[in-house]
Design a protein around this motif. Structure first.
Motif, PDB file in Angstrom:
ATOM      1  N   ILE A  62      36.760  59.819  41.189  1.00 15.19           N
ATOM      2  CA  ILE A  62      37.948  58.966  41.111  1.00 15.19           C
ATOM      3  C   ILE A  62      39.014  59.428  42.105  1.00 15.19           C
ATOM      4  O   ILE A  62      39.615  58.610  42.811  1.00 15.19           O
ATOM      5  CB  ILE A  62      38.495  58.921  39.665  1.00 15.19           C
ATOM      6  CG1 ILE A  62      37.502  58.170  38.774  1.00 15.19           C
ATOM      7  CG2 ILE A  62      39.880  58.294  39.609  1.00 15.19           C
ATOM      8  CD1 ILE A  62      37.780  58.274  37.286  1.00 15.19           C
ATOM      9  N   CYS A  66      40.140  57.142  45.163  1.00 20.17           N
ATOM     10  CA  CYS A  66      41.542  56.713  45.299  1.00 20.17           C
ATOM     11  C   CYS A  66      42.123  57.116  46.645  1.00 20.17           C
ATOM     12  O   CYS A  66      42.909  56.358  47.240  1.00 20.17           O
ATOM     13  CB  CYS A  66      42.382  57.287  44.161  1.00 20.17           C
ATOM     14  SG  CYS A  66      42.065  56.494  42.571  1.00 20.17           S
ATOM     15  N   ILE A  69      40.812  54.571  49.058  1.00 23.34           N
ATOM     16  CA  ILE A  69      41.455  53.269  48.842  1.00 23.34           C
ATOM     17  C   ILE A  69      42.875  53.289  49.415  1.00 23.34           C
ATOM     18  O   ILE A  69      43.274  52.373  50.139  1.00 23.34           O
ATOM     19  CB  ILE A  69      41.464  52.904  47.344  1.00 23.34           C
ATOM     20  CG1 ILE A  69      40.034  52.604  46.870  1.00 23.34           C
ATOM     21  CG2 ILE A  69      42.370  51.710  47.085  1.00 23.34           C
ATOM     22  CD1 ILE A  69      39.884  52.502  45.360  1.00 23.34           C
ATOM     23  N   CYS A  70      43.621  54.358  49.117  1.00 20.86           N
ATOM     24  CA  CYS A  70      44.996  54.486  49.631  1.00 20.86           C
ATOM     25  C   CYS A  70      45.026  54.557  51.156  1.00 20.86           C
ATOM     26  O   CYS A  70      45.947  54.033  51.793  1.00 20.86           O
ATOM     27  CB  CYS A  70      45.679  55.719  49.043  1.00 20.86           C
ATOM     28  SG  CYS A  70      46.048  55.556  47.287  1.00 20.86           S
ATOM     29  N   GLY A 112      35.555  53.637  48.579  1.00 23.23           N
ATOM     30  CA  GLY A 112      36.507  54.130  47.580  1.00 23.23           C
ATOM     31  C   GLY A 112      36.337  53.427  46.248  1.00 23.23           C
ATOM     32  O   GLY A 112      36.311  54.065  45.186  1.00 23.23           O
ATOM     33  N   VAL A 116      35.271  55.039  42.613  1.00 21.18           N
ATOM     34  CA  VAL A 116      36.129  54.919  41.429  1.00 21.18           C
ATOM     35  C   VAL A 116      35.372  54.279  40.265  1.00 21.18           C
ATOM     36  O   VAL A 116      35.484  54.722  39.129  1.00 21.18           O
ATOM     37  CB  VAL A 116      37.417  54.122  41.753  1.00 21.18           C
ATOM     38  CG1 VAL A 116      38.167  53.741  40.495  1.00 21.18           C
ATOM     39  CG2 VAL A 116      38.318  54.934  42.677  1.00 21.18           C
TER      40      VAL A 116
END
Length: 190
Positions: A62, A66, A69-70, A112, A116
């Motif tokens: 996770i 993340c 993704i960020c 990502g 997650v």
């Protein structure tokens, strides 16, 4: 005659000392010493069990998911600015810069999300590790060439801080998580 007797006494003392030494550091005596520190063996086992537990592995997935993704969102929202950052690295031929600036953020986003939500995790872990390896190599390469570029990892701001050794260390920290996931997901999956 006195020398011979001194030598015999010395050899006898050495035999006694070496016998005592082996007994002092034998497995049994180490175990008895550890018993004087209650829980020390159990603490190590608890820590190791926690690190290889499914919850810790999920947490690592996770966190790394993340991060990716960020990192992808600003690039997806501003592909032209990200293309400028990619151009400044002076690695890709001009014809590949726009394609790279469009494809890479979406690849980061998809991997990502896969991490997650634990969807195609082995493939996502492999892609993440390859991307991190490339990012680290590119940063090292440009740092060695003395090229002052903006990292572009989490921002497309051209005036953000330039890529330096901190970014390499940071990415290596991410890569350690990726390698941990590789050995706990990919190698155990097959």
């Amino acid at each position: 005659m006195g020398n011979k007797q001194n030598t015999d006494n010395f050899e006898n003392k050495n035999k006694i000392l070496s016998k005592d030494f082996r007994q002092t550091f034998s497995r049994q005596s180490r175990d008895s010493v550890m018993e004087n520190f209650p829980g020390s063996r159990n603490l190590t086992a608890v820590i190791l069990n926690f690190i290889i537990s499914k919850k810790f592995i999920r947490a690592a997935m996770i966190v790394l998911g993340c991060i990716f993704i960020c990192a992808s969102v600003p690039k997806i929202l501003n592909p032209e600015k990200f293309a400028e950052i990619v151009f400044n690295y002076q690695i890709l031929p001009d014809m590949w810069i726009n394609i790279f600036a469009i494809v890479l953020p979406w690849l980061e986003l998809v991997t990502g999300i896969c991490l997650v939500f634990d969807f195609f995790a082995p493939g996502a872990v492999i892609v993440v590790n390859l991307l991190l390896m490339v990012f680290i190599c590119v940063l090292f390469y440009d740092l060695a060439r003395g090229i002052d570029v903006r990292c572009g990892c989490f921002s497309t701001d051209i005036h953000a801080g330039s890529a330096n050794f901190f970014y390499i260390v940071r990415d290596m920290g991410f890569w350690i998580i990726g390698i941990f996931l590789f050995f706990n997901i990919v190698t155990k999956h097959h």
